[in-house]
Write an enzyme that holds these catalytic residues in place. Structure first.
Site, mmCIF file in Angstrom:
data_model
loop_
_atom_site.group_PDB
_atom_site.id
_atom_site.type_symbol
_atom_site.label_atom_id
_atom_site.label_comp_id
_atom_site.label_asym_id
_atom_site.label_seq_id
_atom_site.Cartn_x
_atom_site.Cartn_y
_atom_site.Cartn_z
ATOM 1 N N ASP A 1 87.498 32.713 60.584
ATOM 2 C CA ASP A 1 87.100 34.105 60.834
ATOM 3 C C ASP A 1 85.632 34.100 61.195
ATOM 4 O O ASP A 1 84.947 33.083 61.045
ATOM 5 C CB ASP A 1 87.360 34.978 59.578
ATOM 6 C CG ASP A 1 87.653 36.433 59.965
ATOM 7 O OD1 ASP A 1 86.850 37.028 60.713
ATOM 8 O OD2 ASP A 1 88.684 36.967 59.532
ATOM 9 N N TYR B 60 92.609 50.802 71.830
ATOM 10 C CA TYR B 60 93.393 49.786 71.108
ATOM 11 C C TYR B 60 94.790 49.670 71.727
ATOM 12 O O TYR B 60 95.271 48.566 72.009
ATOM 13 C CB TYR B 60 93.459 50.225 69.651
ATOM 14 C CG TYR B 60 94.323 49.390 68.738
ATOM 15 C CD1 TYR B 60 94.021 48.055 68.469
ATOM 16 C CD2 TYR B 60 95.417 49.956 68.086
ATOM 17 C CE1 TYR B 60 94.806 47.317 67.589
ATOM 18 C CE2 TYR B 60 96.197 49.230 67.206
ATOM 19 C CZ TYR B 60 95.882 47.903 66.967
ATOM 20 O OH TYR B 60 96.659 47.188 66.089
ATOM 21 N N LYS C 296 96.517 46.479 73.558
ATOM 22 C CA LYS C 296 97.761 45.864 73.052
ATOM 23 C C LYS C 296 98.846 45.871 74.146
ATOM 24 O O LYS C 296 99.574 44.898 74.301
ATOM 25 C CB LYS C 296 98.254 46.585 71.793
ATOM 26 C CG LYS C 296 97.392 46.319 70.560
ATOM 27 C CD LYS C 296 97.481 44.858 70.136
ATOM 28 C CE LYS C 296 96.592 44.528 68.961
ATOM 29 N NZ LYS C 296 96.534 43.086 68.662
HETATM 30 C C1 AKB Z 1 96.109 51.098 63.266
HETATM 31 O O1 AKB Z 1 96.289 52.137 62.621
HETATM 32 O O2 AKB Z 1 95.270 51.000 64.185
HETATM 33 C C2 AKB Z 1 96.969 49.893 62.963
HETATM 34 C C3 AKB Z 1 98.160 49.813 63.844
HETATM 35 C C4 AKB Z 1 99.253 50.776 63.698
HETATM 36 O O3 AKB Z 1 98.227 48.935 64.660
HETATM 37 N N1 AKB Z 1 97.358 49.911 61.587
#
Ligand code: AKB
Length: 316
Positions: A35, A143, A147
């Site tokens: 890490d 995010y 992903k």
């Molecule tokens: C988040 O809340 O960002 C994470 C996810 C659902 O990937 N826990």
């Protein structure tokens, strides 16, 4: 598996428990934790550890050579809520770390890769109930975009370069060993800490915000199962839908009240409400159940019992 396992991002919420589970199974010396900073005392005392920046290809490659690593679990990521504050940093971390690991596999330096995706790949235009494996995916968070893009690259590296990469779309994960770091589903863990400490929780989501959730032990079992599965059974090389239960903050509070009758919850939604509202409420994970025999064990009441029991000593 003959070589060693490297876990990148071993000190986070999933990495800490994944490291413990893999060390228990394969022996401490065969599992290298790494890490950007040191983890908790138990993790640090449990086996080999390397400081490494997931974005630094040379450092990761060097660890792979020195420790004769053949399998990598890439758990380092910036989660949904924090990523909204640091979009570029989040993109760089989430994408560059993935390319490093996929390229190591493409060059034949490691044999197998696990990379976590998330329910964040879905967006407001996705069907909210029983969200299928293949559906509309228009994520509205940094995010989620990272992903979703990562999933495309995993599939690409598998089909073009025969890289053995495996992935699941985690829902919100609930655990007591390490706290979550910057996600939208974090309330489902915070609530237990506050219930024990103050008998009160101020929730950052509205009371009827239903989200898919899972107990960490189930998530670790899913992760290890997909990595154990025979390659031909892993038919989806982007990422598998993975589900256990779904609940909202009111239901979580009601399950806590069975143990702490005077527990109170109040609501002050913040920017995370919009993120939660863009995600599915329930997930259809039929392909994971059919292809590699996935099933969950913990429901909400089981989770509440185990969370309160294990966190209680911390709060006296
Ligand atoms: C988040 O809340 O960002 C994470 C996810 C659902 O990937 N826990």
């Amino acid at each position: 598996m003959n070589g060693r396992i490297l876990i990148i991002g071993a000190c986070g919420q999933i990495g800490t428990e994944l490291t413990a589970a893999l060390r228990e199974r394969f022996g401490a010396e065969r599992v290298i934790a790494s890490d950007i900073r040191k983890g908790n005392a138990t993790l640090m005392a449990s086996g080999p550890f390397e400081i490494a920046d997931a974005m630094d290809y040379k450092t990761i490659e060097d660890i792979v050579y020195r420790h004769k690593v053949d399998t990598i679990y890439l758990m380092a990521a910036m989660l949904s809520a924090i990523a909204e504050r640091f979009p570029e940093k989040a993109w760089n971390l989430n994408m560059n770390s993935l390319f490093n690991v996929l390229n190591l596999a493409k060059e034949g330096k490691v044999e197998k890769v696990f990379w976590p995706s998330s329910i964040a790949v879905f967006g407001p235009s996705t069907p909210k109930q029983d969200t299928p494996q293949q559906t509309i995916m228009e994520p509205t968070t940094v995010y989620g975009i990272s992903k979703q893009t990562g999933e495309r690259w995993c599939e690409y590296y598998h089909s073009k370069y025969d890289v053995d990469v495996r992935s699941v779309r985690y829902p919100g994960l609930i655990s007591y060993t390490t706290e979550p770091g910057g996600g939208t589903t974090d309330y489902a863990v915070d609530i237990y800490h506050r219930a024990l400490k103050h008998h009160h929780y101020r929730c950052f989501l509205k009371k009827d915000t239903t989200l898919p959730m899972m107990y960490m032990e189930d998530a670790i079992r899913a992760t290890i199962s997909i990595m154990d599965a025979a390659p031909e059974t892993v038919k989806i090389r982007s990422s598998y839908n993975l589900a256990a239960i779904s609940f909202d903050p009111e239901e979580s509070a009601a399950s806590i009240r069975k143990h702490i009758p005077d527990f109170k919850i109040t609501y002050e939604p913040d920017f995370r409400q919009e993120i939660a509202d863009s995600w599915p409420q329930t997930i259809d994970d039929t392909p994971a159940r059919a292809d590699w025999d996935w099933k969950h064990n913990y429901d909400l009441n089981d989770i509440t019992t185990v969370m309160l029991k294990n966190l209680k000593p911390q709060y006296g």
